[in-house]
Design an enzyme around this catalytic site. Structure first.
Site, PDB file in Angstrom:
ATOM      1  CD  GLU A  85     -35.686  41.562  19.924  1.00  0.00           C
ATOM      2  OE1 GLU A  85     -35.538  42.767  20.184  1.00  0.00           O
ATOM      3  OE2 GLU A  85     -36.427  40.695  20.396  1.00  0.00           O
ATOM      4  CE1 TYR A 125     -33.587  29.110  -3.271  1.00  0.00           C
ATOM      5  CE2 TYR A 125     -31.797  28.943  -4.946  1.00  0.00           C
ATOM      6  CZ  TYR A 125     -32.666  29.575  -3.966  1.00  0.00           C
ATOM      7  OH  TYR A 125     -32.680  31.140  -4.079  1.00  0.00           O
ATOM      8  CG  HIS A 138     -38.200  42.581  23.051  1.00  0.00           C
ATOM      9  ND1 HIS A 138     -37.289  41.678  22.569  1.00  0.00           N
ATOM     10  CD2 HIS A 138     -38.627  42.182  24.163  1.00  0.00           C
ATOM     11  CE1 HIS A 138     -36.996  40.912  23.833  1.00  0.00           C
ATOM     12  NE2 HIS A 138     -37.908  41.266  24.586  1.00  0.00           N
ATOM     13  CD  GLU A 197     -36.692  25.223  -1.218  1.00  0.00           C
ATOM     14  OE1 GLU A 197     -36.506  26.516  -0.847  1.00  0.00           O
ATOM     15  OE2 GLU A 197     -37.345  25.071  -2.152  1.00  0.00           O
TER      16      GLU A 197
END
Ligand code: FAD
Ligand code: NDP
Length: 592
Positions: A572, A296, A567, A300
């Site tokens: 989605e 991590y 949308h 990062e």
């Protein structure tokens, strides 16, 4: 007939004459229950039945109200101290306070919390809001480079908060590259100023430090900016910045001391290297950077450093993001490589030598590849992100026999976060075998205080905790990696639905085509229940937080399919995934 003064005197006299006094009404079921409690522990008490003494009962009840602000009966006192009504007395019995009152033991506090970070502050605020007398000891031992900070722990000062803000700085830089396509006229060369970013971030961090002190004051929590060490199971020695020592006592303790970055055991590491403890407040531009580590923190930091224009190399000992889904971990590596971050792997550093002084200085780092080849390079800043050590070494645990895991120094707790010592608990990064994440520490701290002081029973649920790695392309996930799902259920029982996608925002410049990716890991024999949700995308943290509730509530692939998408969003994609890995079909994105 009692006058007001007489009633007050009667109450005081009864409290003086009897170890336990119960102001009661003969017909009241709660009074009967409380008297039953004292009977069951064989403690004698004086019960004054207010309903059987006419007007005097009314006057005494009024006098009790003025003394305790409690109108109702039973009203219980032990050794002159007000315990409260039925629930409060039962709770005091359950948490041991009744025993202490009966034996006349007195502690300075109901609870002392050691560590004012995510877990410690959450627990102390919660316990204080239930009415407990609470103290928090928080002290930051300076890093080897001398960096120190204020109240709030790792997350606020040298973790999540400055990290996410610097991640945002990098994202703004990336967006600037696309700005012209959206009609913005931006100068060809846009420069980033390290010092301005650090100043602004630190200003915000300081405002949070101030906010935490204020909240503690408002909740009447005693804040001691001092280092705590156990002397015995009810006493800690606290030492402040000026070396002033005091001893304070409490019935209960919560250890929430977190961890600090490790350094590799090689020459020059501590002398010339820095860690995440120093990076976010670094007073000078880091120059050319080497990040050592591949989890991590390493990825990062390398991500945002490169994003703001720092020449950045990552030295990887073995794999990227151990414990995470390796397909996604490698995709992160590829994306970072394509954007210009350099990787040296598999390689470990062997020594760091100074070439020249300065701010930043220049250092030569030697490393050994897996093949045995020796590599060398010169860097201005060497950031070690090789894991963290729990701060349990110097807190006097040996005096009270709290058990730790000898392999990592972390505290062993049961499912109620109780250590091997019955009045000592631990939460957050310091506990063995659990996740090192801020919301996990907060939840554990809050629930522990509720269980200790408010009759609650809810335990922290450490399963299906969502998380996000804030690399340039964020990686959010909840549940199991594909590897772990296969290990747990067997490969024949696992179906994976997946797809690449391109966020609409990237379409005008065709940025990162076929880099964003979504994957659902499903268990076939449980109607394709989703046990792993993975997304590599901008705002993956926001997306994952929402879908995590579905995974926690045991949603199936068909539930995702029945959900209508929003949308045009990236999220989605999870409502339309229809290609399985086992089909071998291509998942490259084609059109909108
Ligand atoms: P801490 O927050 O570390 O607090 C412990 C406190 O106790 C410290 O202030 C310490 O100085 C003090 N202390 C220690 N010993 C004593 C003593 N004897 N007496 C008095 N005080 C003492 N988590 C996320 O969820 N999201 C992220 O994006 C994220 N990013 C991170 C980025 C970095 C660079 C790092 C290092 C961590 C990140 N984390 C992140 C992890 C998160 O910061 C920790 O999980 C969280 O802070 C743990 O909280 P804690 O209460 O256990 O300990
Ligand atoms: P980790 O323990 O997760 O990873 C340590 C990394 O350093 C590994 O890649 C390991 O390699 C490597 N390493 C260890 N020793 C050496 C060495 N001697 N030489 C070279 N490489 C070495 O630690 P982190 O510090 O990254 O993170 C600690 C915790 O903080 C995380 O588990 C996470 O919970 C939390 N955190 C959360 C974040 C978030 O929510 N976004 C962000 C940052 C931290 P190897 O795989 O070979 O062992």
């Amino acid at each position: 007939k009692h006058s007001k003064m007489n009633a007050t005197e009667t109450v005081d006299q009864l409290l003086k004459d009897h170890r336990v006094t119960i102001f009661s009404k003969s017909y009241c079921p709660f009074c009967i229950k409380v008297k039953g409690l004292f009977d069951s522990i064989h403690i004698e008490y004086k019960a004054l039945e207010l309903d059987l003494i006419g007007e005097d009962g009314v006057a005494i009840q009024q006098a009790l109200f003025e003394k305790t602000k409690q109108k109702t009966v039973p009203n219980v006192f032990v050794n002159g101290k007000h315990v409260g009504g039925c629930d409060a007395t039962i709770q005091a019995h359950a948490d041991g306070r009744l025993g202490e009152l009966l034996s006349g033991v007195h502690y300075d506090f109901d609870l002392i919390v050691i560590g004012g970070g995510s877990g410690g502050l959450a627990a102390s605020k919660e316990a204080a809001s239930i009415g407990k007398k609470v103290a928090v000891c928080d002290f930051v031992v300076p890093s080897p480079q001398g960096t120190t900070w204020g109240l709030g722990g790792t997350c606020v000062n040298v973790g999540c908060i400055p990290k996410k803000l610097m991640h945002k700085a990098a994202i703004i830089g990336e967006d600037l590259k696309d700005a012209a396509a959206f009609g913005w006229q931006v100068p060809e060369q846009v420069l980033h100023d390290w010092s301005s970013m650090v100043d602004e971030v630190q200003k915000y961090v300081k405002s949070l430090n101030f906010g935490y002190r204020k909240v503690l004051r408002e909740r009447s929590v005693t804040y001691l900016n001092a280092y705590a060490q156990f002397v015995d199971a009810h006493t800690v020695k606290v030492t402040d910045k000026k070396n002033k020592i005091q001893h304070i006592t409490a019935r209960d303790f919560i250890i929430a001391v977190g961890g600090r970055p490790k350094y590799p055991d090689i020459p020059g590491a501590k002398e010339y290297g820095i860690t995440s403890d120093d990076l976010f407040s670094l007073k000078y531009h880091p120059g050319k950077c080497l990040v050592v580590g591949a989890s991590y923190i390493a990825l990062e930091c390398a991500g945002f450093l490169h994003g703001i224009g720092v020449d950045c190399t990552v030295m990887v000992r073995s794999i990227l993001l151990r414990g995470f889904d390796q397909q996604l971990a490698e995709m992160i590596g590829e994306h970072m490589t394509e954007h210009g971050v350099k990787f040296i792997r598999p390689c470990v550093p062997t020594k760091v030598e100074k070439v020249s002084d300065g701010k930043p200085g220049l250092y030569k780092v030697s490393g050994k590849m897996d093949s045995g080849e020796i590599v060398e390079g010169e860097y201005n800043t060497i950031l070690f992100a090789v894991g963290r050590t729990a701060c349990t070494e110097n807190i006097g645990l040996e005096h009270i026999d709290v058990k730790i895991n000898p392999s990592n120094g972390k505290i062993i707790v049961d499912k109620e976060e109780r250590t091997s010592v019955s009045n000592v608990y631990a939460v957050g990064d310091v506990i063995d075998g659990k996740l090192e994440l801020t919301p996990v520490a907060i939840q554990a701290g809050k629930l522990l205080a509720q269980r200790l002081y408010n009759n609650q029973t809810t335990l922290t649920d450490y399963v299906n905790v969502p998380t996000t790695v804030f690399t340039p392309l964020e990686y959010g996930f909840v549940g199991l990696s594909e590897e772990d799902a296969i290990k747990h259920y067997g490969s024949d029982d696992i179906e994976v639905y997946h797809s690449f996608f391109q966020p609409l925002e990237y379409a005008l410049t065709d940025r990162d085509s076929n880099k964003c990716y979504g994957k659902l890991v499903c268990v076939k024999s449980e109607e394709e229940r989703v046990v792993g949700f993975h997304v590599l995308s901008p705002h993956a943290g926001e997306i994952t937080q929402g879908f995590a509730i579905g995974v926690k509530l045991r949603a199936k692939k068909s539930d995702f399919a029945n959900l209508i998408g929003i949308h045009p969003t990236s999220a989605e994609i999870f409502t339309t995934l229809n290609i399985t890995k086992s089909s071998g079909e291509s998942v490259a994105k084609t059109s909108c």
